[in-house]
Design an enzyme around this catalytic site. Structure first.
Site, PDB file in Angstrom:
ATOM      1  N   ASN A   9       0.849  -1.209   0.016  1.00 15.71           N
ATOM      2  CA  ASN A   9      -0.058   0.045  -0.051  1.00 15.71           C
ATOM      3  C   ASN A   9       0.777   1.129   0.113  1.00 15.71           C
ATOM      4  OD1 ASN A   9      -1.656   1.985   0.535  1.00 15.71           O
ATOM      5  ND2 ASN A   9      -2.242   1.425   2.599  1.00 15.71           N
ATOM      6  N   LYS A  11       0.149   4.231  -0.074  1.00 16.04           N
ATOM      7  CA  LYS A  11      -0.732   5.413   0.097  1.00 16.04           C
ATOM      8  C   LYS A  11      -0.271   6.591  -0.637  1.00 16.04           C
ATOM      9  CE  LYS A  11      -0.004   3.453   4.699  1.00 16.04           C
ATOM     10  NZ  LYS A  11      -0.060   3.524   6.194  1.00 16.04           N
ATOM     11  N   HIS A  94      -9.610   1.603   4.655  1.00 14.44           N
ATOM     12  CA  HIS A  94      -8.513   1.965   5.594  1.00 14.44           C
ATOM     13  C   HIS A  94      -8.665   2.632   6.387  1.00 14.44           C
ATOM     14  CE1 HIS A  94      -4.009   2.860   6.237  1.00 14.44           C
ATOM     15  NE2 HIS A  94      -3.989   1.737   5.652  1.00 14.44           N
ATOM     16  N   GLU A  96      -6.947   5.007   7.677  1.00 10.92           N
ATOM     17  CA  GLU A  96      -6.700   6.432   7.293  1.00 10.92           C
ATOM     18  C   GLU A  96      -7.875   7.185   6.679  1.00 10.92           C
ATOM     19  OE1 GLU A  96      -2.890   5.816   5.364  1.00 10.92           O
ATOM     20  OE2 GLU A  96      -2.005   5.195   7.405  1.00 10.92           O
ATOM     21  N   GLU A 166      -5.773  -4.526  10.517  1.00  9.68           N
ATOM     22  CA  GLU A 166      -4.560  -3.551  10.791  1.00  9.68           C
ATOM     23  C   GLU A 166      -4.672  -2.786  12.113  1.00  9.68           C
ATOM     24  OE1 GLU A 166      -2.422  -2.292   6.896  1.00  9.68           O
ATOM     25  OE2 GLU A 166      -4.279  -1.058   7.123  1.00  9.68           O
ATOM     26  N   GLY A 172       2.647   2.401  10.610  1.00 11.00           N
ATOM     27  CA  GLY A 172       3.345   3.507  10.373  1.00 11.00           C
ATOM     28  C   GLY A 172       4.170   3.769  11.679  1.00 11.00           C
ATOM     29  N   SER A 211       3.202  -2.132  10.124  1.00 18.38           N
ATOM     30  CA  SER A 211       4.500  -2.155  10.363  1.00 18.38           C
ATOM     31  C   SER A 211       5.085  -3.563   9.966  1.00 18.38           C
ATOM     32  CB  SER A 211       5.033  -1.536  11.837  1.00 18.38           C
ATOM     33  OG  SER A 211       4.845  -0.472  12.082  1.00 18.38           O
TER      34      SER A 211
HETATM   35  P1  PGA Z   1       2.718   0.415   7.460  1.00 21.42           P
HETATM   36  O1  PGA Z   1       1.292   0.538   6.784  1.00 21.42           O
HETATM   37  O2  PGA Z   1       3.092  -1.079   6.828  1.00 21.42           O
HETATM   38  O3  PGA Z   1       3.594   1.524   7.041  1.00 21.42           O
HETATM   39  O4  PGA Z   1       2.507   0.185   8.875  1.00 21.42           O
HETATM   40  C1  PGA Z   1       0.224  -0.390   6.617  1.00 21.42           C
HETATM   41  C2  PGA Z   1      -0.829   0.073   6.228  1.00 21.42           C
HETATM   42  O5  PGA Z   1      -1.521   1.225   6.502  1.00 21.42           O
HETATM   43  O6  PGA Z   1      -1.364  -0.493   4.989  1.00 21.42           O
END
Ligand code: PGA
Length: 249
Positions: A9, A11, A94, A96, A166, A172, A211
């Site tokens: 992903n 983003k 997601h 976000e 998640e 992140g 992560s």
């Molecule tokens: P990350 O993001 O691996 O940077 O923690 C995962 C995601 O939000 O899909």
């Protein structure tokens, strides 16, 4: 048998040159045959990604879609447009999108339905915040997010979903759920799916995200109910992402 899926992903990151770099890298390696790989890129890169990765086994996906088929919705992108540009999957809900763009369960469901209508595979994202985890509400939150979609779909639609767990506190942050924490939530998700249908639960792919990195992917993917990963930061570096894909095989 559930075929593991590793989905990157990006983003709102990346560039056309990074798309090209991934295209070259993946054309030059052989991925494990028992792993599926996808890259969820920003809208403007979909066409280029579909082209650059066209000769590889990597599928292209998008990160969200409109809940409407077409019309006067300035700035929105429909599922049909995504498909036309080469996307086969799309992330929906997601954290976000939920937290920053106000997508509630109803908005998430509408987007899942729009994706299914266009023949795209929706990757439904669920996850609790740190506050919710510390209040002992992890299962209530993620099962609620799951049911808001699954209950509304019919028996032919449900098997077309992929679910990504998640934990918001792991996204992140460099802080990963332990394999045991992740497995416990995945097992709860699968048990809830089994209430609808045992075969649905046995076949549904449940990805872990938050992560996931080259050095922790193998132990997460070794858990019995973790069927792949949704990878953010580590999907922006081709070597890291390739290493995760290899460790899923
Ligand atoms: P990350 O993001 O691996 O940077 O923690 C995962 C995601 O939000 O899909």
């Amino acid at each position: 048998m559930r075929m593991p899926l590793i989905a990157g992903n990006w983003k709102m990151n990346g560039s056309l040159s990074l798309v090209e770099e991934f295209g070259r890298a993946f054309a030059g390696v052989s991925l494990p045959v028992n792993v599926e790989v996808a890259l969820m890129v920003p809208f403007p890169y979909l066409g280029a990604a579909a082209q650059a990765l066209g000769e590889t086994a990597v599928m292209v996906g998008a990160q969200t879609l409109s809940d409407r088929p077409a019309g006067a919705f300035t700035g929105e992108v429909s599922g049909a447009m995504l498909r036309e540009c080469g996307a086969r999957l799309v992330l929906v809900g997601h954290s976000e999108r939920r937290a920053l763009f106000g997508e509630d369960d109803a908005a998430v469901l509408a987007r899942v339905q729009a994706a299914l209508h266009e023949g795209l595979t929706p990757v439904l994202c669920v996850g609790e915040t740190l506050e919710e985890r510390e209040a002992g509400r992890t299962e209530a939150v993620v099962l609620g997010q799951l049911e808001a979609v699954v209950e509304a779909l019919d028996a032919t639609q449900r098997p077309r979903l992929i679910v990504a767990y998640e934990p918001v506190w792991a996204i992140g942050t460099g802080r990963t759920a332990t394999p045991e924490q992740a497995q416990a939530v995945h097992a709860a998700l699968r048990a809830r799916l089994a209430r609808h249908d045992e075969a649905l639960a046995a076949g549904m792919r449940l990805l872990y995200g938050g992560s996931m990195k080259a050095d922790n992917a193998a132990e997460l993917l070794a858990q019995p109910d973790i069927d792949g990963g949704l990878v953010g930061g580590a999907s922006l570096k081709v070597d890291d992402f390739l290493a995760i894909c290899q460790s899923a095989g």
